[in-house]
Design a protein around this motif. Structure first.
Motif, PDB file in Angstrom:
ATOM      1  N   SER A  83       0.837  -1.188   0.000  1.00  0.00           N
ATOM      2  CA  SER A  83       0.000   0.000   0.000  1.00  0.00           C
ATOM      3  C   SER A  83       0.880   1.250   0.000  1.00  0.00           C
ATOM      4  CB  SER A  83      -0.911  -0.007   1.234  1.00  0.00           C
ATOM      5  OG  SER A  83      -0.126   0.120   2.417  1.00  0.00           O
ATOM      6  N   ASN A  84       0.255   2.389  -0.096  1.00  0.00           N
ATOM      7  CA  ASN A  84       0.967   3.655  -0.253  1.00  0.00           C
ATOM      8  C   ASN A  84       1.973   3.914   0.879  1.00  0.00           C
ATOM      9  OD1 ASN A  84       1.545   6.185  -1.399  1.00  0.00           O
ATOM     10  ND2 ASN A  84      -0.595   6.608  -1.811  1.00  0.00           N
ATOM     11  N   LEU A  85       1.516   3.839   2.107  1.00  0.00           N
ATOM     12  CA  LEU A  85       2.399   4.098   3.250  1.00  0.00           C
ATOM     13  C   LEU A  85       3.438   3.002   3.423  1.00  0.00           C
ATOM     14  CD1 LEU A  85       3.203   5.680   5.801  1.00  0.00           C
ATOM     15  CD2 LEU A  85       1.421   4.405   7.034  1.00  0.00           C
ATOM     16  N   PHE A  86       2.996   1.747   3.399  1.00  0.00           N
ATOM     17  CA  PHE A  86       3.936   0.653   3.589  1.00  0.00           C
ATOM     18  C   PHE A  86       4.994   0.645   2.487  1.00  0.00           C
ATOM     19  CE2 PHE A  86       0.692  -2.180   6.063  1.00  0.00           C
ATOM     20  CZ  PHE A  86       0.764  -1.301   7.129  1.00  0.00           C
ATOM     21  N   GLY A  87       4.562   0.910   1.254  1.00  0.00           N
ATOM     22  CA  GLY A  87       5.512   0.945   0.150  1.00  0.00           C
ATOM     23  C   GLY A  87       6.507   2.075   0.284  1.00  0.00           C
ATOM     24  N   ASP A  88       6.045   3.215   0.782  1.00  0.00           N
ATOM     25  CA  ASP A  88       6.927   4.359   0.982  1.00  0.00           C
ATOM     26  C   ASP A  88       8.026   4.019   1.984  1.00  0.00           C
ATOM     27  OD1 ASP A  88       7.960   6.901   0.870  1.00  0.00           O
ATOM     28  OD2 ASP A  88       6.213   7.905   1.724  1.00  0.00           O
ATOM     29  N   ILE A  89       7.655   3.412   3.088  1.00  0.00           N
ATOM     30  CA  ILE A  89       8.627   3.065   4.126  1.00  0.00           C
ATOM     31  C   ILE A  89       9.576   1.965   3.647  1.00  0.00           C
ATOM     32  CG2 ILE A  89       8.889   2.086   6.439  1.00  0.00           C
ATOM     33  CD1 ILE A  89       6.168   3.449   7.117  1.00  0.00           C
ATOM     34  N   LEU A  90       9.032   0.939   3.030  1.00  0.00           N
ATOM     35  CA  LEU A  90       9.865  -0.175   2.578  1.00  0.00           C
ATOM     36  C   LEU A  90      10.892   0.269   1.548  1.00  0.00           C
ATOM     37  CD1 LEU A  90       7.276  -3.086   2.211  1.00  0.00           C
ATOM     38  CD2 LEU A  90       9.143  -2.935   3.890  1.00  0.00           C
ATOM     39  N   THR A  91      10.527   1.201   0.673  1.00  0.00           N
ATOM     40  CA  THR A  91      11.467   1.600  -0.374  1.00  0.00           C
ATOM     41  C   THR A  91      12.604   2.457   0.172  1.00  0.00           C
ATOM     42  OG1 THR A  91       9.894   3.341  -0.995  1.00  0.00           O
ATOM     43  CG2 THR A  91       9.907   1.349  -2.331  1.00  0.00           C
ATOM     44  N   ASP A  92      12.336   3.237   1.209  1.00  0.00           N
ATOM     45  CA  ASP A  92      13.441   3.954   1.842  1.00  0.00           C
ATOM     46  C   ASP A  92      14.385   2.975   2.532  1.00  0.00           C
ATOM     47  OD1 ASP A  92      12.320   6.289   0.967  1.00  0.00           O
ATOM     48  OD2 ASP A  92      12.322   7.281   2.916  1.00  0.00           O
ATOM     49  N   LEU A  93      13.826   1.943   3.144  1.00  0.00           N
ATOM     50  CA  LEU A  93      14.661   0.899   3.736  1.00  0.00           C
ATOM     51  C   LEU A  93      15.433   0.172   2.640  1.00  0.00           C
ATOM     52  CD1 LEU A  93      15.608  -0.899   6.061  1.00  0.00           C
ATOM     53  CD2 LEU A  93      13.479  -2.207   5.839  1.00  0.00           C
ATOM     54  N   GLY A  94      14.751  -0.119   1.535  1.00  0.00           N
ATOM     55  CA  GLY A  94      15.423  -0.778   0.413  1.00  0.00           C
ATOM     56  C   GLY A  94      16.583   0.048  -0.107  1.00  0.00           C
ATOM     57  N   ALA A  95      16.390   1.364  -0.193  1.00  0.00           N
ATOM     58  CA  ALA A  95      17.476   2.239  -0.645  1.00  0.00           C
ATOM     59  C   ALA A  95      18.645   2.201   0.332  1.00  0.00           C
ATOM     60  CB  ALA A  95      16.959   3.665  -0.808  1.00  0.00           C
ATOM     61  N   ALA A  96      18.340   2.164   1.620  1.00  0.00           N
ATOM     62  CA  ALA A  96      19.392   2.187   2.638  1.00  0.00           C
ATOM     63  C   ALA A  96      20.293   0.958   2.547  1.00  0.00           C
ATOM     64  CB  ALA A  96      18.769   2.282   4.030  1.00  0.00           C
ATOM     65  N   ILE A  97      19.721  -0.197   2.216  1.00  0.00           N
ATOM     66  CA  ILE A  97      20.534  -1.420   2.200  1.00  0.00           C
ATOM     67  C   ILE A  97      21.331  -1.586   0.913  1.00  0.00           C
ATOM     68  CG2 ILE A  97      19.062  -2.622   3.862  1.00  0.00           C
ATOM     69  CD1 ILE A  97      17.755  -4.123   1.582  1.00  0.00           C
ATOM     70  N   VAL A  98      21.116  -0.700  -0.067  1.00  0.00           N
ATOM     71  CA  VAL A  98      21.918  -0.770  -1.290  1.00  0.00           C
ATOM     72  C   VAL A  98      22.729   0.506  -1.527  1.00  0.00           C
ATOM     73  CG1 VAL A  98      20.481  -2.488  -2.440  1.00  0.00           C
ATOM     74  CG2 VAL A  98      19.941  -0.056  -2.727  1.00  0.00           C
ATOM     75  N   GLY A  99      22.891   1.323  -0.491  1.00  0.00           N
ATOM     76  CA  GLY A  99      23.791   2.445  -0.633  1.00  0.00           C
ATOM     77  C   GLY A  99      23.272   3.795  -0.231  1.00  0.00           C
ATOM     78  N   GLY A 100      21.953   3.942  -0.076  1.00  0.00           N
ATOM     79  CA  GLY A 100      21.424   5.220   0.383  1.00  0.00           C
ATOM     80  C   GLY A 100      20.470   5.879  -0.586  1.00  0.00           C
ATOM     81  N   LEU A 101      19.758   6.889  -0.096  1.00  0.00           N
ATOM     82  CA  LEU A 101      18.731   7.557  -0.891  1.00  0.00           C
ATOM     83  C   LEU A 101      19.302   8.298  -2.091  1.00  0.00           C
ATOM     84  CD1 LEU A 101      16.391   9.044   1.881  1.00  0.00           C
ATOM     85  CD2 LEU A 101      16.153   6.900   0.631  1.00  0.00           C
ATOM     86  N   GLY A 102      20.547   8.713  -2.002  1.00  0.00           N
ATOM     87  CA  GLY A 102      21.155   9.433  -3.113  1.00  0.00           C
ATOM     88  C   GLY A 102      21.342   8.596  -4.353  1.00  0.00           C
ATOM     89  N   LEU A 103      21.147   7.295  -4.222  1.00  0.00           N
ATOM     90  CA  LEU A 103      21.329   6.380  -5.341  1.00  0.00           C
ATOM     91  C   LEU A 103      20.013   5.806  -5.853  1.00  0.00           C
ATOM     92  CD1 LEU A 103      24.309   4.512  -3.696  1.00  0.00           C
ATOM     93  CD2 LEU A 103      24.473   5.826  -5.811  1.00  0.00           C
ATOM     94  N   ALA A 104      18.893   6.205  -5.252  1.00  0.00           N
ATOM     95  CA  ALA A 104      17.633   5.502  -5.503  1.00  0.00           C
ATOM     96  C   ALA A 104      16.686   6.291  -6.413  1.00  0.00           C
ATOM     97  CB  ALA A 104      16.947   5.192  -4.179  1.00  0.00           C
TER      98      ALA A 104
END
Length: 358
Positions: free
Chosen positions: A241-262
Motif C-alpha cells: 500500500s501507499n504508506l507501507f511501500g513508501d517506508i519499505l522503499t526507503d529501507l530498500g534504498a538504505a541497504i543498497v547504498g542510500g537515498l542518493g542512489l535511488a
C-alpha cells in the motif's frame, strides 16, 4: 525518428543541480544514438514559486502537464514551506490527476558499491517494490476539530478501493511473470488494522488465483521490514500500500547504498497520461548550492524512463555508464567516499556513454 516531449520540474534545493546532470545525460543519449529526440520545457514550480504566488504551480498546471509525454522531477521541499504543502500541492496532485497509480522503485546493488549489510553480495539485491500510489493511507480524507483547545483532535481516513487494490496487484503479478524468480510478496498488517488490511489480504488471494505460475507470500509489514535486512535475496516483486511501500522503499534504498542512489517511476500503465520519473531523495537544503549532491538517482530515473518507453537498450546504456563510473572509483561524490562535484560525476557518466557508443 522518435520524438518525445518532457516537462522538466527541477524543484528545490539540490533538485536543479541533479536535474542539470540528468539533462546532460539525456543529451548524450540523443547525440550518441540517432533516431530519438526529447523536447524539454522547464517549469519553475517549486517552493520559491509558492512563496511568490501562494501556490506550488499555476491554476492550470495540470492542464499544462497533460499534453506532455513524460515528466521529470528533481526534488521538492524547502524549510520555508511546510512539507505537507509542497507535497500535497504539487507531487500528489500530479500522481492522482494522471492516474500514476504505480510507484516503481528498484532495490538493486550497483556494481562498484558495497551494501551496509556486509554479509550480502550483489546477487542478493535485485528486486523491485511496487507501491500503490493514489489511495491507501495517503488519502485526502479527514480533518481537525477544536484546534487550540484540550479537545483538539485529528482524523485521517485510509481509503482502499477494490478497483485500486486489484489494479496495483495485477500490475505486480504481471511484472513478476517477466522476472526470473516468479514471486510476489505482499505487505499487510491485518493482525492490527482490522478493516482495510483484511480487505487487502482477500484481494491478494483472489488475484493470485489468476497467476498460478507465480508464488505468493503475504507478510506482516513489521516482519517484512526485518526480512529486507536478513534475507533480501528471497524477494522478487514486493507489492504494498501507499504508506507501507513508501517506508519499505526507503529501507530498500538504505541497504543498497542510500537515498542518493535511488530512483523511482510514477507510472500510468495505460499511457493515457504522462508518467513521472524522479529520485527518491529529498531536496537536501543542507548541501544545496555546494555542488556535491550525488546525481546518480536522477540519472537512474532516466534509465527507468527508457524502460517505460520500451527502449531497454538505452536503459542498459545509462545503467552501464553509471556502473562503470562506480567501478572505476575515480570520480565519486563525497557520499560515495570521493571528492568529486555533482558536475564532475555527471560529466564522467556522459563520458562513459560516449565511450561505449563510438
Amino acid at each position: 525518428m522518435l520524438h518525445y516531449s518532457i516537462a522538466v520540474i527541477p524543484g528545490d534545493g539540490i533538485g536543479p543541480e541533479v536535474m542539470e546532470e540528468g539533462l546532460k545525460v539525456l543529451g548524450a543519449i540523443e547525440e550518441s544514438h540517432g533516431g530519438i529526440r526529447f523536447a524539454r520545457d522547464v517549469m519553475d514550480w517549486n517552493c520559491s514559486y509558492y512563496l511568490q504566488h501562494g501556490k506550488m504551480m499555476p491554476e492550470n498546471g495540470l492542464g499544462i502537464l497533460k499534453d506532455y509525454d513524460l515528466i521529470l522531477l528533481g526534488a521538492i521541499g524547502a524549510p520555508e514551506v511546510p512539507d505537507h504543502v509542497s507535497v500535497w500541492e504539487l507531487i500528489l496532485p500530479i500522481r492522482r490527476a494522471f492516474q500514476q497509480y504505480v510507484n516503481l522503485r528498484p532495490v538493486k546493488l550497483l556494481k562498484g558499491l558495497e551494501s551496509p549489510l556486509r554479509y550480502k553480495g550483489h546477487a542478493d539485491f535485485d528486486f523491485v517494490v511496487v507501491r500503490e500510489n493514489t489511495e491507501g493511507e495517503y488519502s485526502n480524507m479527514g480533518g481537525r476539530m477544536h484546534q487550540g483547545t484540550p479537545y483538539e483532535m485529528a482524523v485521517q481516513n485510509n481509503v482502499f478501493t477494490r478497483y485500486g487494490t486489484e489494479r496495483i496487484l495485477k500490475y505486480a503479478y504481471a511484472l513478476a511473470e517477466k522476472r526470473s524468480k516468479k514471486s510476489v510478496t505482499a505487505a499487510t498488517k491485518s493482525n492490527g488494522i482490522n478493516h482495510s488490511m483484511p480487505f487487502w489480504d482477500e484481494i491478494v488471494k483472489e488475484v493470485s488465483q489468476e497467476y498460478s505460475g507465480i508464488q505468493t507470500n503475504l507478510y506482516h509489514i513489521d516482519a517484512l521490514a526485518a526480512y529486507f535486512i536478513t534475507r533480501p535475496e528471497t524477494f522478487d516483486v514486493v507489492v504494498a500500500s501507499n504508506l507501507f511501500g513508501d517506508i519499505l522503499t526507503d529501507l530498500g534504498a538504505a541497504i543498497v547504498g542510500g537515498l542518493g542512489l535511488a530512483p523511482s517511476a510514477n507510472i500510468n500503465p495505460e499511457r493515457k497520461y504522462p508518467s513521472m520519473f524522479e529520485p527518491i531523495h529529498g531536496s537536501a537544503p543542507d548541501i544545496a548550492g555546494k555542488g556535491i549532491a550525488n546525481p546518480i538517482a536522477q540519472v537512474w530515473s532516466l534509465a527507468m524512463m527508457m524502460d517505460h518507453l520500451d527502449l531497454p537498450e538505452l536503459s542498459t546504456v545509462i545503467m552501464n555508464a553509471i556502473e562503470n563510473v562506480l567501478q572505476d572509483g575515480k570520480v565519486l561524490t563525497p557520499d560515495l567516499g570521493g571528492t568529486a562535484t555533482t558536475k564532475e560525476l555527471g560529466d564522467e557518466i556522459v563520458r562513459h556513454i560516449y565511450q561505449t557508443t563510438r
